[in-house]
Scaffold this active site. Structure first.
Site, PDB file in Angstrom:
ATOM      1  N   CYS A 198      31.283  48.378  42.027  1.00 43.87           N
ATOM      2  CA  CYS A 198      30.560  49.638  42.256  1.00 43.87           C
ATOM      3  C   CYS A 198      29.440  49.905  41.252  1.00 43.87           C
ATOM      4  O   CYS A 198      28.551  50.717  41.520  1.00 43.87           O
ATOM      5  CB  CYS A 198      31.544  50.804  42.286  1.00 43.87           C
ATOM      6  SG  CYS A 198      32.894  50.659  41.125  1.00 43.87           S
ATOM      7  N   HIS A 225      28.905  56.726  39.375  1.00 40.13           N
ATOM      8  CA  HIS A 225      28.632  55.936  38.178  1.00 40.13           C
ATOM      9  C   HIS A 225      27.160  56.105  37.791  1.00 40.13           C
ATOM     10  O   HIS A 225      26.277  56.134  38.658  1.00 40.13           O
ATOM     11  CB  HIS A 225      28.881  54.455  38.447  1.00 40.13           C
ATOM     12  CG  HIS A 225      30.319  54.095  38.678  1.00 40.13           C
ATOM     13  ND1 HIS A 225      31.368  54.967  38.469  1.00 40.13           N
ATOM     14  CD2 HIS A 225      30.875  52.923  39.078  1.00 40.13           C
ATOM     15  CE1 HIS A 225      32.514  54.355  38.746  1.00 40.13           C
ATOM     16  NE2 HIS A 225      32.239  53.114  39.122  1.00 40.13           N
TER      17      HIS A 225
HETATM   18  N1  LIG Z   1      37.309  53.037  43.515  1.00 40.61           N
HETATM   19  C1  LIG Z   1      36.116  52.502  43.560  1.00 40.61           C
HETATM   20  O1  LIG Z   1      35.105  53.119  43.192  1.00 40.61           O
HETATM   21  C2  LIG Z   1      35.947  51.097  44.042  1.00 40.61           C
HETATM   22  C3  LIG Z   1      34.662  50.584  44.175  1.00 40.61           C
HETATM   23  C4  LIG Z   1      34.493  49.267  44.621  1.00 40.61           C
HETATM   24  C5  LIG Z   1      35.609  48.522  44.920  1.00 40.61           C
HETATM   25  N2  LIG Z   1      36.858  49.052  44.756  1.00 40.61           N
HETATM   26  C6  LIG Z   1      38.019  48.241  45.121  1.00 40.61           C
HETATM   27  O2  LIG Z   1      38.621  48.835  46.251  1.00 40.61           O
HETATM   28  C7  LIG Z   1      40.020  48.605  46.237  1.00 40.61           C
HETATM   29  C8  LIG Z   1      40.752  49.935  46.373  1.00 40.61           C
HETATM   30  O3  LIG Z   1      40.426  50.768  45.286  1.00 40.61           O
HETATM   31  P1  LIG Z   1      40.824  52.312  45.242  1.00 40.61           P
HETATM   32  O4  LIG Z   1      40.039  52.873  44.138  1.00 40.61           O
HETATM   33  O5  LIG Z   1      40.712  52.921  46.608  1.00 40.61           O
HETATM   34  O6  LIG Z   1      42.374  52.230  44.817  1.00 40.61           O
HETATM   35  P2  LIG Z   1      43.547  53.301  45.043  1.00 40.61           P
HETATM   36  O7  LIG Z   1      43.029  54.673  45.148  1.00 40.61           O
HETATM   37  O8  LIG Z   1      44.544  53.005  43.976  1.00 40.61           O
HETATM   38  O9  LIG Z   1      44.159  52.903  46.471  1.00 40.61           O
HETATM   39  C9  LIG Z   1      44.911  51.724  46.647  1.00 40.61           C
HETATM   40  C10 LIG Z   1      45.308  51.603  48.107  1.00 40.61           C
HETATM   41  O10 LIG Z   1      45.998  50.376  48.282  1.00 40.61           O
HETATM   42  C11 LIG Z   1      47.179  50.647  49.035  1.00 40.61           C
HETATM   43  N3  LIG Z   1      48.209  49.630  48.838  1.00 40.61           N
HETATM   44  C12 LIG Z   1      48.967  49.391  47.753  1.00 40.61           C
HETATM   45  N4  LIG Z   1      49.847  48.406  48.003  1.00 40.61           N
HETATM   46  C13 LIG Z   1      49.610  48.026  49.288  1.00 40.61           C
HETATM   47  C14 LIG Z   1      50.218  47.080  50.173  1.00 40.61           C
HETATM   48  N5  LIG Z   1      51.237  46.318  49.761  1.00 40.61           N
HETATM   49  N6  LIG Z   1      49.732  46.961  51.432  1.00 40.61           N
HETATM   50  C15 LIG Z   1      48.700  47.728  51.866  1.00 40.61           C
HETATM   51  N7  LIG Z   1      48.119  48.659  51.084  1.00 40.61           N
HETATM   52  C16 LIG Z   1      48.572  48.797  49.824  1.00 40.61           C
HETATM   53  C17 LIG Z   1      47.600  52.020  48.556  1.00 40.61           C
HETATM   54  O11 LIG Z   1      48.544  52.593  49.444  1.00 40.61           O
HETATM   55  P3  LIG Z   1      49.555  53.776  48.992  1.00 40.61           P
HETATM   56  O12 LIG Z   1      48.747  55.041  49.044  1.00 40.61           O
HETATM   57  O13 LIG Z   1      50.600  53.727  50.020  1.00 40.61           O
HETATM   58  O14 LIG Z   1      50.019  53.451  47.615  1.00 40.61           O
HETATM   59  C18 LIG Z   1      46.242  52.708  48.600  1.00 40.61           C
HETATM   60  O15 LIG Z   1      45.910  53.028  49.942  1.00 40.61           O
HETATM   61  C19 LIG Z   1      40.315  47.838  44.959  1.00 40.61           C
HETATM   62  O16 LIG Z   1      40.325  46.463  45.254  1.00 40.61           O
HETATM   63  C20 LIG Z   1      39.120  48.169  44.080  1.00 40.61           C
HETATM   64  O17 LIG Z   1      38.850  47.157  43.140  1.00 40.61           O
HETATM   65  C21 LIG Z   1      37.060  50.317  44.339  1.00 40.61           C
END
Ligand SMILES: NC(=O)c1ccc[n+]([C@@H]2O[C@H](COP(=O)([O-])OP(=O)(O)OC[C@H]3O[C@@H](n4cnc5c(N)ncnc54)[C@H](OP(=O)(O)O)[C@@H]3O)[C@@H](O)[C@H]2O)c1
Length: 342
Positions: free
Chosen positions: A129, A242
């Site tokens: 990001c 950011h």
């Molecule tokens: N946040 C950002 O700004 C951003 C930017 C670019 C890329 N990313 C990438 O995007 C991804 C998600 O980030 P996030 O910030 O959205 O994280 P997050 O808020 O922690 O969300 C994680 C998600 O993954 C799910 N999950 C966990 N274990 C799982 C499983 N076994 N099967 C299917 N789903 C599962 C969680 O479900 P539950 O709710 O049921 O726990 C939740 O929906 C990561 O790879 C991160 O590196 C994030």
């Protein structure tokens, strides 16, 4: 020809929730939408276009019934679905850092390198990001005057770590204001009323992994492995968006007015640059929007060919969900699915 059947893997997360909203906003054409998350969420429901959708487990059968999956969960899930999805005939657009530097995986910011979508093998990746807004800014300026070197320092919001970190910032802020002790789980230290020059894992050369990602991914997207890039990534107690302070060295001098014109003409970039009237990009203004905002554009006083500027972008939208959906739109435009039916 029909529209793709779509899955969001990690639909309940910080990015997944925003992806659901953006699919609706953009009117993304699809024949079915499946939502998956961890076992904690299976059976719960989320709303899309006023309809309840029940959250499912991510299985091979589900992927076999989908043509496209946005994977926005964690590294282990990305590792697994990045292989399993294409095997099941489902194009995967992955948000994690797991696949980005794999030479067979297109790493795409559509405004810069949409043609890299061509020839994909079923797996495509979005950049980090912080990389996306930097790469867009460099693409806009570097097309006119080649870039030699970049120094970037980031001010990254807690939603970049996920929804648990946003909750932790709110809890800690309330604890500090109430004079209570805080506990830190998402980071090694308290983030409320603090800044942490630490994102990711420490590498041998003294950089943290987020800093290495910004360098390598920017070089890959721009097809410019020769650009010298050094970054310092800092977590700040901001909920969304950011910010980046960037110094760019060009082959020739770059006039700030010319830079403003080039940036304003680039798709997805908005110039906000009136410092005399205290107008510059800020996280609170960028949050909830898809644009990359650039301001504080000035000659770098330390180098005759240098330019200094300030970038802000919503990490959950252009830094993640919007970019992933734009890649999906490029796949759809090209009809570059793994199955005949789409
Ligand atoms: N946040 C950002 O700004 C951003 C930017 C670019 C890329 N990313 C990438 O995007 C991804 C998600 O980030 P996030 O910030 O959205 O994280 P997050 O808020 O922690 O969300 C994680 C998600 O993954 C799910 N999950 C966990 N274990 C799982 C499983 N076994 N099967 C299917 N789903 C599962 C969680 O479900 P539950 O709710 O049921 O726990 C939740 O929906 C990561 O790879 C991160 O590196 C994030």
């Amino acid at each position: 020809m029909s529209n793709p059947r779509v899955a969001i893997v990690g639909a309940t997360g910080a990015v997944g929730r925003v992806a659901l909203q953006i699919l609706e906003e953009r009117g993304f054409a699809m024949d079915a939408l499946r939502l998956t998350a961890s076992h904690r969420s299976v059976g719960k429901t989320m709303i899309y276009k006023g309809q309840e959708i029940t959250i499912e487990a991510t299985t091979a059968e589900l992927l076999a019934e989908c043509d496209l999956a946005f994977v926005s969960a964690n590294d282990d899930i990305s590792q697994e679905i990045g292989v399993l999805g294409p095997q099941q005939g489902c194009v995967v657009i992955d948000d994690s850092g797991v696949w980005r530097m794999d030479p067979s995986v297109p790493l795409v910011v559509p405004e810069i390198n949409a043609d890299d979508v061509d020839g994909h093998k079923g797996l495509l990746a979005i950049p980090n990001c912080s990389t996306t807004p930097l790469a867009m800014t460099l693409a806009a300026l570097g097309a006119k005057n080649p870039i030699k070197r970049v120094i970037a320092s980031t001010y990254q919001s807690v939603s970049g770590t996920g929804s648990a970190a946003v909750a932790e910032l709110n809890t800690q802020a309330a604890q500090v204001l109430a004079g209570e002790p805080t506990t830190a789980e998402s980071y090694p230290h308290q983030i409320a009323f603090n800044v942490l020059p630490h994102i990711g894992s420490l590498k041998e050369d003294g950089y943290y992994s987020e800093e290495v990602k910004m360098r390598q991914e920017t070089q890959k997207i721009l097809h410019r492995p020769d650009i010298a890039i050094s970054t310092t990534c800092v977590r700040v107690p901001v909920p969304i968006s950011h910010s980046e302070a960037v110094n760019i060295e060009f082959e020739r001098p770059m006039d700030p007015d010319e830079a403003r014109e080039l940036l304003a003409a680039f798709p997805g970039i908005v110039v906000v640059d009136d410092p005399a009237n205290a107008k510059y990009p800020m996280p609170i203004d960028a949050a909830g929007t898809d644009e990359t905002y650039v301001g504080r554009i000035r000659k770098d006083s330390s180098h005759p060919n240098g330019l200094a500027l300030w970038i802000v972008s919503d990490n959950l939208r252009k830094g993640a969900a919007t970019n992933a959906i734009q890649i999906a739109e490029e796949v759809a435009k090209r009809g570059a699915w793994l199955r005949e039916r789409v």
